[in-house]
Design an enzyme around this catalytic site. Structure first.
Site, short mmCIF file in Angstrom:
data_model
loop_
_atom_site.label_atom_id
_atom_site.label_comp_id
_atom_site.label_asym_id
_atom_site.label_seq_id
_atom_site.Cartn_x
_atom_site.Cartn_y
_atom_site.Cartn_z
N LYS A 218 39.17 51.14 19.94
CA LYS A 218 38.02 50.61 20.69
C LYS A 218 37.81 49.12 20.40
O LYS A 218 37.60 48.31 21.31
CB LYS A 218 36.77 51.42 20.33
CG LYS A 218 35.49 50.88 20.86
CD LYS A 218 35.47 50.86 22.37
CE LYS A 218 34.37 50.00 22.90
NZ LYS A 218 33.28 50.69 23.50
N CYS A 272 28.95 44.40 23.51
CA CYS A 272 30.23 44.95 23.06
C CYS A 272 31.26 43.85 22.81
O CYS A 272 31.71 43.65 21.69
CB CYS A 272 30.76 45.92 24.11
SG CYS A 272 29.50 47.06 24.66
N1 SAJ Z 1 33.37 38.11 31.44
C1 SAJ Z 1 33.89 36.86 31.74
N2 SAJ Z 1 35.05 36.81 32.45
C2 SAJ Z 1 35.71 37.92 32.85
C3 SAJ Z 1 35.19 39.19 32.51
C4 SAJ Z 1 34.00 39.25 31.81
O1 SAJ Z 1 33.31 35.82 31.40
O2 SAJ Z 1 36.76 37.77 33.50
C5 SAJ Z 1 32.10 38.19 30.69
C6 SAJ Z 1 30.99 38.90 31.44
O3 SAJ Z 1 30.32 38.03 32.31
C7 SAJ Z 1 30.11 39.38 30.30
C8 SAJ Z 1 31.12 39.69 29.20
O4 SAJ Z 1 32.31 39.00 29.55
O5 SAJ Z 1 29.24 38.36 29.86
C9 SAJ Z 1 31.42 41.16 29.02
O6 SAJ Z 1 31.57 41.77 30.29
P1 SAJ Z 1 32.70 42.85 30.58
O7 SAJ Z 1 32.58 43.28 31.99
O8 SAJ Z 1 34.03 42.33 30.18
O9 SAJ Z 1 32.40 44.01 29.54
P2 SAJ Z 1 31.13 44.92 29.15
O10 SAJ Z 1 30.55 44.34 27.91
O11 SAJ Z 1 30.22 45.16 30.28
O12 SAJ Z 1 31.90 46.28 28.82
C10 SAJ Z 1 32.99 46.27 27.92
C11 SAJ Z 1 34.16 47.04 28.54
N3 SAJ Z 1 35.38 46.83 27.75
C12 SAJ Z 1 36.53 46.42 28.31
O13 SAJ Z 1 36.64 46.17 29.50
C13 SAJ Z 1 37.71 46.29 27.39
C14 SAJ Z 1 33.82 48.53 28.60
O14 SAJ Z 1 34.95 49.27 29.06
C15 SAJ Z 1 33.38 49.03 27.22
O15 SAJ Z 1 33.04 50.41 27.25
C16 SAJ Z 1 32.17 48.24 26.83
O16 SAJ Z 1 32.56 46.86 26.71
C17 SAJ Z 1 31.67 48.78 25.50
O17 SAJ Z 1 30.68 49.52 25.50
O18 SAJ Z 1 32.31 48.52 24.47
#
Ligand code: SAJ
Length: 422
Positions: A218, A272
């Site tokens: 994870k 996360c």
């Molecule tokens: N973000 C960027 N650029 C991107 C993608 C995301 O700047 O290309 C930013 C988002 O705006 C946000 C942050 O990253 O601020 C996190 O967003 P996210 O969509 O990447 O992730 P979370 O935090 O909503 O959910 C993540 C997910 N993990 C992965 O994709 C590896 C989810 O599957 C997990 O279950 C979750 O963390 C968790 O609970 O750990």
């Protein structure tokens, strides 16, 4: 099926949907939370968080009598712990944040009195390596009359596993069912019991490993994403300096069959991706060089954005010598930590907006279509179209679907999400 009653400890963004999923399969579920407001809301068949489709599932589960909530643990055949795992506050800047397991400890001590022989305890919270063994230790200390896998192996009275949640906020209901699940039992029997439990609603594959590898899996997933976002964020700063459109650059590079660069933004938020990599760095600080650097790159991005706004304000004043800084209105588009959700916690957009309100003596207005009320003396929530008319400087922070920008060629804007079409 050997689980007549399932208890979920922690009814937040993961615990509540998970509880509702079991209940939707007509299994008795007791949800436990320390927050009486959450408990009351759920018992009315309503939800205290925003997650698409969850309201209907919870409403049906409560109305049909399969889901109920309480503040004190009750006996059950399986316990799923889905409580937060934050990190401890650091003493000085540059310190590596250390994980805070106090909620797991409190949950373990709360369920210990109602545990019985044959029960299964699953830790779902994202945790540093070793946390499941620590939880097993807390349980064993509280219940010396029962045996646990760390001492009794396959013959233990209580089975323990780590099965990390991996669902994406905004898509939780679908991903809970469809995603593959990592099952890290402390013994093989612990794993097979956990699989039996999850198979009541999980359609993805349940892949077995040990507890420590499940914990690390994870952390690896979220650290991998953090490193990739850091790459995109660094590129955006490089491109700004070289006068290159980073969005065009990334879309060109991504046409290569083996390249898939993520999108830059104002920083990394949520509970996360910006947290979990520290669980690796704090355990192995000398080895986790790249993961540590990525955290620093992403954490530094909000300040870079704020500096861009400061520059824009001084450019605006130079171009409009009849105005003073008090006359300058800055509009922040988006406060949530990512697109199309209402969650403002750990949001770089929100922290940028708050910091600007402290620094700037003119007006700060904000547009956040997913939030109805926002309490702030210095930041006023306005409609999208009003912000377009009112602001002198437009700061785009979140790519919400409502943000369809018109031609912006004649206004000053900072676009951290690449929404403005050139
Ligand atoms: N973000 C960027 N650029 C991107 C993608 C995301 O700047 O290309 C930013 C988002 O705006 C946000 C942050 O990253 O601020 C996190 O967003 P996210 O969509 O990447 O992730 P979370 O935090 O909503 O959910 C993540 C997910 N993990 C992965 O994709 C590896 C989810 O599957 C997990 O279950 C979750 O963390 C968790 O609970 O750990």
């Amino acid at each position: 099926m050997s689980f007549e009653t399932i208890s979920v400890i922690g009814l937040g963004y993961i615990g509540l949907p998970t509880a509702a999923m079991f209940a939707s399969r007509k299994i008795k579920v007791i949800g436990v939370d320390v927050n009486p407001h959450a408990v009351d809301t759920i018992n009315k068949g309503e939800i205290h968080i925003v997650e698409p489709d969850l309201d209907m599932i919870v409403h049906a589960a409560v109305t049909e009598g399969y889901l109920s909530a309480t503040t004190s643990p009750q006996p059950a055949d399986a316990f799923l712990i889905a409580v937060p795992t934050p990190f401890l506050p650091t003493e000085k800047e540059g310190d590596i944040p250390q994980p805070d397991l106090k909620y797991i400890e409190a949950a373990s001590k709360a369920i210990a009195p109602v545990l019985k022989k044959g029960d299964l305890v699953i830790l779902e919270s994202t945790s540093p390596v070793g946390a499941t063994e620590q939880m097993a230790q807390w349980l064993a200390e509280a219940r010396t009359d029962l045996s646990f896998p760390q001492n009794a192996g396959e013959a233990s009275d209580v089975r323990i596993a780590h099965c990390p949640e991996r669902v994406l906020p905004g898509h939780v209901v679908r991903e809970l069912v469809e995603n593959d699940r990592v099952i890290g039992g402390m013994t093989a029997l612990c794993s097979s019991k956990a699989i039996e439990l999850y198979k009541t609603f999980v359609q993805g594959e349940c892949v077995v490993t040990n507890a420590r590898t499940a914990e690390m899996a994870k952390l690896t997933e979220n650290s991998c994403r953090d490193v990739q976002i850091a790459f995109a964020n660094e590129l955006s700063i490089i491109c700004d300096k070289l006068d290159i459109d980073v969005w065009e650059l990334i879309s060109l590079a991504n046409r290569h069959p083996r390249i898939n660069i993520l999108q830059p933004g104002p920083g990394v938020g949520g509970h996360c991706i910006a947290v979990d990599p520290w669980f690796i760095v704090s355990k192995t600080p000398d080895e986790a060089q790249l993961i540590h650097t990525a955290r620093k790159v992403n954490d530094a991005k909000p300040e870079w954005v704020i500096n861009k706004v400061k520059l824009a304000i001084s450019d605006f004043l130079q171009a409009n010598p009849d105005k003073t800084v008090k006359d300058v209105t800055v509009a922040c588009y988006g406060l949530a930590f990512k697109a199309n959700i209402d969650d403002l916690r750990e949001s770089p957009a929100l922290s940028i907006c708050i910091e600007l309100a402290k620094l700037h003596s003119g007006n700060i207005i904000a547009v956040e279509p997913n939030v109805e009320k926002f309490d702030s003396e210095t930041i006023r929530l306005v409609e999208f179209k009003d912000a377009l008319n009112m602001a002198n400087i437009h700061l785009i922070l979140v790519d919400h679907k409502e943000f369809q920008f018109p031609d912006m060629s004649s206004v000053m804007y900072i676009d951290t999400k690449g929404l403005v079409k050139k």
